[in-house]
Design an enzyme around this catalytic site. Structure first.
Site, mmCIF file in Angstrom:
data_model
loop_
_atom_site.group_PDB
_atom_site.id
_atom_site.type_symbol
_atom_site.label_atom_id
_atom_site.label_comp_id
_atom_site.label_asym_id
_atom_site.label_seq_id
_atom_site.Cartn_x
_atom_site.Cartn_y
_atom_site.Cartn_z
ATOM 1 N N THR A 240 0.879 -1.158 0.000
ATOM 2 C CA THR A 240 0.000 0.000 0.000
ATOM 3 C C THR A 240 0.919 1.210 0.000
ATOM 4 O O THR A 240 2.090 1.088 0.314
ATOM 5 C CB THR A 240 -0.806 -0.001 1.327
ATOM 6 O OG1 THR A 240 -1.573 -1.190 1.395
ATOM 7 C CG2 THR A 240 -1.718 1.182 1.480
ATOM 8 N N ARG A 268 -13.393 -8.025 -0.922
ATOM 9 C CA ARG A 268 -12.763 -7.729 0.376
ATOM 10 C C ARG A 268 -12.243 -6.290 0.363
ATOM 11 O O ARG A 268 -11.529 -5.873 -0.538
ATOM 12 C CB ARG A 268 -11.611 -8.703 0.623
ATOM 13 C CG ARG A 268 -10.793 -8.434 1.899
ATOM 14 C CD ARG A 268 -9.532 -7.669 1.609
ATOM 15 N NE ARG A 268 -8.636 -7.566 2.782
ATOM 16 C CZ ARG A 268 -7.593 -6.754 2.851
ATOM 17 N NH1 ARG A 268 -7.308 -5.962 1.824
ATOM 18 N NH2 ARG A 268 -6.838 -6.712 3.914
ATOM 19 N N GLY A 270 -9.948 -3.676 2.648
ATOM 20 C CA GLY A 270 -9.050 -3.639 3.794
ATOM 21 C C GLY A 270 -9.213 -2.334 4.562
ATOM 22 O O GLY A 270 -10.287 -1.717 4.551
ATOM 23 N N ASP A 271 -8.136 -1.917 5.195
ATOM 24 C CA ASP A 271 -8.178 -0.690 6.006
ATOM 25 C C ASP A 271 -8.007 0.573 5.158
ATOM 26 O O ASP A 271 -8.441 1.658 5.562
ATOM 27 C CB ASP A 271 -7.085 -0.722 7.081
ATOM 28 C CG ASP A 271 -5.690 -0.889 6.486
ATOM 29 O OD1 ASP A 271 -5.565 -1.512 5.398
ATOM 30 O OD2 ASP A 271 -4.721 -0.409 7.089
ATOM 31 N N THR A 291 0.177 0.949 6.500
ATOM 32 C CA THR A 291 0.315 -0.124 5.525
ATOM 33 C C THR A 291 0.464 -1.405 6.334
ATOM 34 O O THR A 291 0.981 -1.374 7.449
ATOM 35 C CB THR A 291 1.542 0.062 4.612
ATOM 36 O OG1 THR A 291 2.727 0.088 5.427
ATOM 37 C CG2 THR A 291 1.480 1.352 3.821
ATOM 38 N N GLY A 292 0.016 -2.515 5.780
ATOM 39 C CA GLY A 292 0.118 -3.786 6.517
ATOM 40 C C GLY A 292 -1.223 -4.480 6.532
ATOM 41 O O GLY A 292 -2.091 -4.198 5.699
ATOM 42 N N GLY A 294 -4.659 -5.136 6.805
ATOM 43 C CA GLY A 294 -5.823 -4.279 6.968
ATOM 44 C C GLY A 294 -6.783 -4.769 8.029
ATOM 45 O O GLY A 294 -7.348 -3.974 8.781
HETATM 46 N N1 GLY Z 1 -3.335 -2.339 4.181
HETATM 47 C C1 GLY Z 1 -3.816 -2.773 2.962
HETATM 48 C C2 GLY Z 1 -4.800 -3.849 3.008
HETATM 49 O O1 GLY Z 1 -4.834 -4.623 3.934
HETATM 50 O O2 GLY Z 1 -5.574 -3.957 2.095
#
Ligand code: GLY
Length: 408
Positions: A240, A268, A270-271, A291-292, A294
């Protein structure tokens, strides 16, 4: 109840008066005691490491008096446009159906506006699409087909986002990992089982890599990318980019964009598109992003938690460490699960103080880094909660376990 015109005007006038009183109460000096008062000495941009090459473009916007969100966009559209960055935009790694789905969100400090899009197909610059939602609708978030349709109506071109390199990497995943997909139970589930590590697992692991190398060759993955493709299959990235900016007037903005977790289930999110998780900016305090994994970050509302921590007086580093520890707390019963969690936060306070923090330090030869430009462009090492490297997901026999060893 009958509402007369006179009654309606009287009621709304009273509502307006009490709202004015409430706003006054909120800005009492006692409640704002921890807010940063100094302006930054110079403008600062902080981003994930993959923004490094585009920091100068962002800084040029700030130097010419441009808007902070425009500076952010200059940084994060760089990786979105780059077909070789397979973590965002064009060339992003696809979902399990081999379709690229993108997520993004942004916040503009001075106007306190926000925009977000999730699960968008066929539009490369979803960060700009999130900004367009912010500027041209009364909504904050659009998802899926609706977000795509809005994008086309607003003039975003339809593009095929799947590069041949990402498609071949997907094929390698599909043909080798078809039993190890994203269907549950997830890491947080009580039914989650650690992989069976009995027997000579490293031999098993080595054999698997060898088989994958042969398959990668058959699929036609270029020799120089073969090991990287295998790494992406065994350790699906959730790559990300986040970027936060403050200018010399103390105006702030932030945004995050991603192709999300590789091989995810269709739909799906994510965050990254979640305001408060993937990115959050409060013009009074600061801006942060992530980043990481989510799923883990959504559960602690990472970016919002960090900004609120700074509002209460924590330094950027303390604020980020606290958010990481909230993820740790979610696995208190089973600390071993943390080896599968990867998380980095990028944090900028209104006065220009900043920090990059991460769950795992990464290997000594490749420590986890972030990018900064405060007139001088550079990488800096992130401060890690644990020394070592996170493991890929889904868990598989033969991967080395790491015992969480907290630095501080
Ligand atoms: N941080 C990006 C995701 O999990 O999609």
């Amino acid at each position: 109840m009958k509402v007369t015109r006179r009654g309606f005007i009287a009621t709304t006038a009273i509502g307006g008066a009490s709202l004015a009183l409430d706003l006054k109460a909120q800005s009492k000096p006692g409640r704002a005691a921890a807010l940063p008062s100094a302006l930054p000495k110079k403008a600062v941009i902080i981003s994930a490491a993959n923004g490094y090459n585009y920091l100068d473009r962002g800084y040029a916007v700030l130097s010419s008096g441009g808007d902070t969100l425009d500076a952010v966009m200059q940084v994060i559209t760089g990786p979105e446009d780059d077909p070789n960055d397979d973590s965002v935009g064009l060339g992003g790694l696809p979902n399990e159906d081999c379709v690229v789905e993108l997520d993004a969100c942004c916040m503009h400090g001075p106007t306190r506006m926000a925009g977000s899009v999730a699960g968008v197909r066929d539009i490369k610059n979803v960060s700009l699409l999130a900004k367009t939602v912010m500027e041209h609708t009364g909504h904050v978030m659009l998802v899926g087909e609706g977000a795509q349709k809005f994008g086309f109506l607003m003039g975003f071109p339809k593009e095929n986002l799947l590069t041949e390199r990402s498609r071949k990497t997907w094929q390698l995943w599909r043909e080798t990992m078809s039993n190890d997909d994203w269907w549950g139970p997830g890491l947080a589930s009580p039914k989650f089982k650690f992989p069976d590590t009995a027997g000579n697992v490293s031999e098993f692991y080595d054999e698997r890599i060898e088989r994958m190398e042969k398959l990668a060759e058959k699929i036609g993955i270029a020799p120089e990318f073969r090991m990287a493709a295998i790494e992406r299959v065994l350790n699906p990235p959730s790559g990300t980019i986040h970027c936060s900016v403050v200018n010399e007037k103390g105006e702030m903005s932030g945004a995050t964009t991603t192709s999300g977790l590789a091989w995810k289930l269709a739909g799906r999110a994510g965050d990254s598109p979640i305001i408060g998780a993937g990115s959050y900016t409060d013009q009074d305090v600061g801006s942060a992003g992530a980043t990481g994994n989510g799923e883990e970050n959504i559960k602690v509302c990472g970016a919002h938690t960090i900004v609120e921590n700074m509002r209460r007086g924590m330094s950027p580093q303390e604020a980020g460490m606290d958010a990481l520890k909230r993820i740790v707390r979610n696995y208190e019963g089973t600390p071993e699960k943390l080896q599968y969690v990867d998380m980095s936060y990028y944090i900028l306070r209104k006065d220009g103080a900043y920090a990059g923090v991460c769950m795992w330090s990464g290997p000594p030869e490749h420590p986890r880094r972030f990018a900064v430009n405060d007139g001088t462009k550079r990488y800096e090492n992130a401060v890690a909660l644990y020394q070592g490297q996170s493991l890929g997901w889904p868990p598989m026999p033969g991967r080395k376990r790491l015992a969480p060893k907290q630095k501080k």
